[in-house]
Motif scaffolding. Sequence first.
Motif, mmCIF file in Angstrom:
data_model
loop_
_atom_site.group_PDB
_atom_site.id
_atom_site.type_symbol
_atom_site.label_atom_id
_atom_site.label_comp_id
_atom_site.label_asym_id
_atom_site.label_seq_id
_atom_site.Cartn_x
_atom_site.Cartn_y
_atom_site.Cartn_z
ATOM 1 N N VAL A 123 0.839 -1.207 0.000
ATOM 2 C CA VAL A 123 0.000 0.000 0.000
ATOM 3 C C VAL A 123 0.868 1.249 0.000
ATOM 4 O O VAL A 123 2.009 1.238 0.458
ATOM 5 C CB VAL A 123 -0.947 0.032 1.221
ATOM 6 C CG1 VAL A 123 -1.919 -1.139 1.189
ATOM 7 C CG2 VAL A 123 -0.153 0.017 2.518
ATOM 8 N N LEU A 124 0.306 2.313 -0.525
ATOM 9 C CA LEU A 124 0.977 3.605 -0.540
ATOM 10 C C LEU A 124 0.247 4.547 0.411
ATOM 11 O O LEU A 124 -0.977 4.702 0.315
ATOM 12 C CB LEU A 124 0.975 4.193 -1.959
ATOM 13 C CG LEU A 124 1.736 5.498 -2.173
ATOM 14 C CD1 LEU A 124 3.233 5.295 -1.954
ATOM 15 C CD2 LEU A 124 1.475 6.042 -3.574
ATOM 16 N N VAL A 125 0.968 5.156 1.334
ATOM 17 C CA VAL A 125 0.356 6.084 2.287
ATOM 18 C C VAL A 125 0.093 7.411 1.592
ATOM 19 O O VAL A 125 1.000 8.016 0.998
ATOM 20 C CB VAL A 125 1.256 6.287 3.522
ATOM 21 C CG1 VAL A 125 0.625 7.298 4.480
ATOM 22 C CG2 VAL A 125 1.491 4.956 4.233
ATOM 23 N N GLY B 182 3.416 0.605 -8.373
ATOM 24 C CA GLY B 182 3.635 -0.757 -7.927
ATOM 25 C C GLY B 182 2.905 -1.152 -6.663
ATOM 26 O O GLY B 182 3.170 -2.222 -6.100
ATOM 27 N N TYR B 183 1.976 -0.314 -6.205
ATOM 28 C CA TYR B 183 1.186 -0.620 -5.008
ATOM 29 C C TYR B 183 -0.231 -0.991 -5.414
ATOM 30 O O TYR B 183 -0.749 -0.514 -6.420
ATOM 31 C CB TYR B 183 1.177 0.577 -4.061
ATOM 32 C CG TYR B 183 2.558 0.924 -3.531
ATOM 33 C CD1 TYR B 183 3.060 0.314 -2.393
ATOM 34 C CD2 TYR B 183 3.367 1.847 -4.200
ATOM 35 C CE1 TYR B 183 4.326 0.609 -1.919
ATOM 36 C CE2 TYR B 183 4.642 2.148 -3.732
ATOM 37 C CZ TYR B 183 5.117 1.527 -2.589
ATOM 38 O OH TYR B 183 6.373 1.808 -2.130
ATOM 39 N N GLN B 184 -0.875 -1.817 -4.578
ATOM 40 C CA GLN B 184 -2.234 -2.250 -4.914
ATOM 41 C C GLN B 184 -3.324 -1.350 -4.319
ATOM 42 O O GLN B 184 -4.416 -1.256 -4.859
ATOM 43 C CB GLN B 184 -2.472 -3.688 -4.424
ATOM 44 C CG GLN B 184 -1.744 -4.751 -5.210
ATOM 45 C CD GLN B 184 -0.295 -4.897 -4.804
ATOM 46 O OE1 GLN B 184 0.017 -4.963 -3.620
ATOM 47 N NE2 GLN B 184 0.598 -4.927 -5.783
ATOM 48 N N GLN B 185 -3.012 -0.710 -3.205
ATOM 49 C CA GLN B 185 -4.012 0.095 -2.522
ATOM 50 C C GLN B 185 -3.367 1.324 -1.901
ATOM 51 O O GLN B 185 -2.137 1.468 -1.904
ATOM 52 C CB GLN B 185 -4.725 -0.725 -1.429
ATOM 53 C CG GLN B 185 -5.674 -1.793 -1.944
ATOM 54 C CD GLN B 185 -6.932 -1.218 -2.565
ATOM 55 O OE1 GLN B 185 -7.228 -0.028 -2.422
ATOM 56 N NE2 GLN B 185 -7.700 -2.056 -3.256
ATOM 57 N N VAL B 186 -4.229 2.181 -1.345
ATOM 58 C CA VAL B 186 -3.791 3.405 -0.672
ATOM 59 C C VAL B 186 -4.221 3.346 0.787
ATOM 60 O O VAL B 186 -5.343 2.930 1.088
ATOM 61 C CB VAL B 186 -4.415 4.655 -1.328
ATOM 62 C CG1 VAL B 186 -4.080 5.917 -0.545
ATOM 63 C CG2 VAL B 186 -3.944 4.788 -2.776
#
Length: 355
Positions: A179-181, A216-220
């Motif tokens: 995940v990306l913050v 490259g992240y699936q969610q936030v």
Amino acid sequence: MKNTISQQIEIKKASESKIGQVDFENLNFGKIFTDHMFVCDFVNGEWQSPKIVPYGLLTIEPSARVFHYGQAVFEGMKAYKDDNGDTFLFRPDENFKRINKSAERLAIPEFPEEYFFEGLHTLLKLDNEWIKPGYGNSLYIRPFVIATQASVSASEADEYKFMIICSPAQSYYSGDVSVLVAEKFSRSANGGFGYAKAAGNYAGQFYPTKLAKEKGYQQVIWTDANTHEYMEEAGTMNVFFRVNDTLLTAPVSDRILDGVTRKSLIAMAEKEGIKVEVRPVKVSEIVEAAKNGTLKEVFGAGTAAVVSPIKAFGYQGDHYEIEKQEQPYADFFKKALMDIQYNKAEDPFGWRQKV
């Protein structure tokens, strides 16, 4: 709660079932639907007689207010079948209360309890063959309400349609996610309707999530709108952080959804003697915990995903991997919760409801 079936629900059965055309071993989440749907219209200031009809197309005017002003709320729940062929719901009273809470925030009339439960139970009995036994199999249930009045004047509608549709499901997520913050975008703000399951809340997430996927992240992981200093939700899920052996999760507010799975995990943790702190969680403390090795787990919790482990997160250009634990809390919670849902264990909380 009323679970008896009323004669006031008009039923029109499908002439032929589609179930034979479905590959239940290879389901794409939310793309296949059962033979029937529940429908009830709000006209002339009251909800009309509910119906169950074959799943099919709607005829609706292009000027229906849902298309122009977004008056639409929904719920997500599941039905489970045990090894004896009995069907169960998990805390459906919470979903009923929440859809009406969401509706109130969007000036949509409250839906009657007896219609909701009688319609739901009747629908599940009618499409019972679509609920497959086996751990991980379920029937995803989507109640929703839309504004149908034909008018483009900017005010709440006078006419609505309440519906329940169902979709056979397997696991929502496969494998751990990264995940990306969020540092710029927000899911919701103080005084808004982030706590409601409103369609617009989810539409606003798609673009930031698209940008995260490009990295490259699936969610936030969403942060607060004012300062972006506090963790709030992960994608479409509530989020938990395990620092040492303490679970941290943000308190619900007018920004954060009061998740059924979230509150269930908190109750289970407290019963097991696992320390839980429901408080604002700073991004900086989670980053520091990741750096010093005290961040043991991060996982999302929601109806579709149940419990979804997060293996890494990104923040301010840095990437933080979370080391896999030998006995993860996420695995324990997921199994314990699913054992209750599938009638494989005692239900000390009284959450399981037989259909």
